[in-house]
Motif scaffolding. Sequence first.
Motif, short mmCIF file in Angstrom:
data_model
loop_
_atom_site.label_atom_id
_atom_site.label_comp_id
_atom_site.label_asym_id
_atom_site.label_seq_id
_atom_site.Cartn_x
_atom_site.Cartn_y
_atom_site.Cartn_z
N TRP A 1 -15.18 -28.82 3.75
CA TRP A 1 -14.28 -29.92 3.51
C TRP A 1 -12.95 -29.75 4.56
O TRP A 1 -12.68 -30.74 5.32
CB TRP A 1 -13.51 -30.18 2.34
CG TRP A 1 -12.36 -31.19 1.90
CD1 TRP A 1 -11.20 -30.77 1.79
CD2 TRP A 1 -12.72 -32.63 1.97
NE1 TRP A 1 -10.44 -32.00 1.75
CE2 TRP A 1 -11.18 -32.95 1.93
CE3 TRP A 1 -13.82 -33.36 2.16
CZ2 TRP A 1 -10.94 -34.42 1.83
CZ3 TRP A 1 -13.29 -34.76 2.22
CH2 TRP A 1 -12.10 -35.22 2.06
N MET A 2 -12.49 -28.62 4.61
CA MET A 2 -11.27 -28.32 5.51
C MET A 2 -11.71 -28.42 6.79
O MET A 2 -11.14 -28.86 7.64
CB MET A 2 -10.75 -26.95 5.13
CG MET A 2 -10.14 -26.82 3.62
SD MET A 2 -8.15 -27.56 3.72
CE MET A 2 -7.33 -26.17 4.72
N LEU A 3 -12.87 -28.03 7.20
CA LEU A 3 -13.32 -27.92 8.71
C LEU A 3 -13.62 -29.41 9.25
O LEU A 3 -13.20 -29.85 10.12
CB LEU A 3 -14.82 -27.01 8.90
CG LEU A 3 -14.36 -25.67 8.60
CD1 LEU A 3 -15.82 -24.91 8.87
CD2 LEU A 3 -13.57 -25.15 10.07
N VAL B 1 -3.04 -24.95 -7.05
CA VAL B 1 -3.00 -25.23 -5.47
C VAL B 1 -1.93 -25.84 -4.77
O VAL B 1 -1.73 -25.27 -3.88
CB VAL B 1 -4.51 -25.92 -5.25
CG1 VAL B 1 -4.50 -26.35 -3.78
CG2 VAL B 1 -5.76 -25.24 -5.65
N VAL B 2 -1.54 -26.90 -5.52
CA VAL B 2 -0.50 -27.64 -4.56
C VAL B 2 0.90 -26.82 -4.14
O VAL B 2 1.30 -26.94 -3.13
CB VAL B 2 -0.13 -28.82 -5.41
CG1 VAL B 2 1.26 -29.65 -4.99
CG2 VAL B 2 -1.19 -29.77 -5.37
N PRO B 3 1.54 -26.12 -4.97
CA PRO B 3 2.83 -25.31 -4.53
C PRO B 3 2.32 -24.37 -3.25
O PRO B 3 2.91 -24.20 -2.27
CB PRO B 3 3.12 -24.59 -5.78
CG PRO B 3 2.50 -25.37 -6.89
CD PRO B 3 1.31 -25.81 -6.45
N SER C 1 -4.59 -35.36 7.78
CA SER C 1 -4.88 -34.62 6.80
C SER C 1 -4.31 -33.50 6.76
O SER C 1 -3.78 -32.92 7.65
CB SER C 1 -6.51 -34.48 7.03
OG SER C 1 -6.61 -33.57 8.07
N TYR C 2 -4.49 -32.67 5.32
CA TYR C 2 -3.75 -31.36 5.27
C TYR C 2 -4.44 -30.37 6.15
O TYR C 2 -3.68 -29.61 6.83
CB TYR C 2 -3.88 -31.16 3.74
CG TYR C 2 -3.44 -29.62 3.38
CD1 TYR C 2 -2.14 -29.46 3.26
CD2 TYR C 2 -4.53 -28.57 3.15
CE1 TYR C 2 -1.43 -28.33 3.13
CE2 TYR C 2 -3.87 -27.42 3.20
CZ TYR C 2 -2.65 -27.21 2.80
OH TYR C 2 -1.93 -25.73 2.79
N ILE D 1 -5.64 -33.24 0.36
CA ILE D 1 -5.45 -31.83 -0.36
C ILE D 1 -5.83 -31.84 -1.97
O ILE D 1 -6.41 -30.81 -2.46
CB ILE D 1 -4.07 -31.45 -0.45
CG1 ILE D 1 -3.75 -30.07 -1.27
CG2 ILE D 1 -3.11 -32.58 -1.18
CD1 ILE D 1 -4.51 -29.02 -0.28
N LEU D 2 -5.77 -33.00 -2.62
CA LEU D 2 -6.31 -33.14 -4.12
C LEU D 2 -7.83 -33.08 -4.01
O LEU D 2 -8.35 -32.42 -4.95
CB LEU D 2 -5.78 -34.44 -4.67
CG LEU D 2 -4.31 -34.68 -4.96
CD1 LEU D 2 -4.09 -35.86 -5.56
CD2 LEU D 2 -3.89 -33.50 -5.74
#
Length: 290
Positions: A202-204, A276-278, A212-213, A156-157
């Motif tokens: 990146w997410m794909l 982003v994190v919350p 992974s997130y 996520i970072l």
Amino acid sequence: MLRQRVITAIVLLLVLASVLASPWQQAWPVFLAVVSGLAVWEWLRMTSRPMPVIGWVGGAAVILGLIWQGMLWQGAVKEPVGLSASQGSQTLFLLSVALSSAVWLMLVPMKLKHADVHSAAGLPVWGLFAPVCLYATWGALVVWMDQGGIWLVISILALVWIADIFAYFGGKRWGRNKLAPAISPGKTREGALVGLNGVIVWMLVTSQIPGSYAEQVLELYGWFLLILIAALLGAVSIMGDLFESLLKRQVGIKDSSNLLPGHGGVFDRIDAVVAVVPLAYLITSPSLFQ
């Protein structure tokens, strides 16, 4: 300046590696508590400049409070009489996550849209948001590390880092139209678009890597919403950067502090992370308040 930046970056990486490799259970929560407290101190320095003591008190309170909270969550200290960690501190954390997400999605865009870099009106109110936002960020990263380990946290970072790096180089290569010229003249719409596409890729890719997130998002929402969520988180990452830039413009400073030689302050380095994190935590916790 470049030499100074490189040295500072190496030192920070060594500190982070030491924390992650430490056998001490509290190393990660304590490290994050210190980082959060320093960011709150810098944030409050900008929003309460006539009264610098507010920054010192706020930063110290956050550090001590989060260290105690981490020890409470991991059973290193006894719970206060009448307060259950699951019913008290956990509820407070979840509320901070929801509030932070709502502010970043609804109020920050309005502030950026109607930004006045020459006026410091309303800054004290935004100072109240600092401990809430940093508490939500701290809690999410602690929970993620405890439940999913280093890879979940890094996945996520890295989303935030990719949004920033791709936007920078995309803007250098194709940038023509300014994104927010009054707030951050160097940012372009083209660069932001490249950053968003970098996050989506990146997410794909990482959605196919266990732990992974993105894998969590894919399991919960499917491919189509995965892409939309990636774009949303990329956009919020950019807003986090712009938000801090606006605060600095309004008070007439270049960096949030000089704690990190060559890099500015702690808040300068994590401005997008705290945005982003919350929200990312909220997205993968659909039953948060059920």
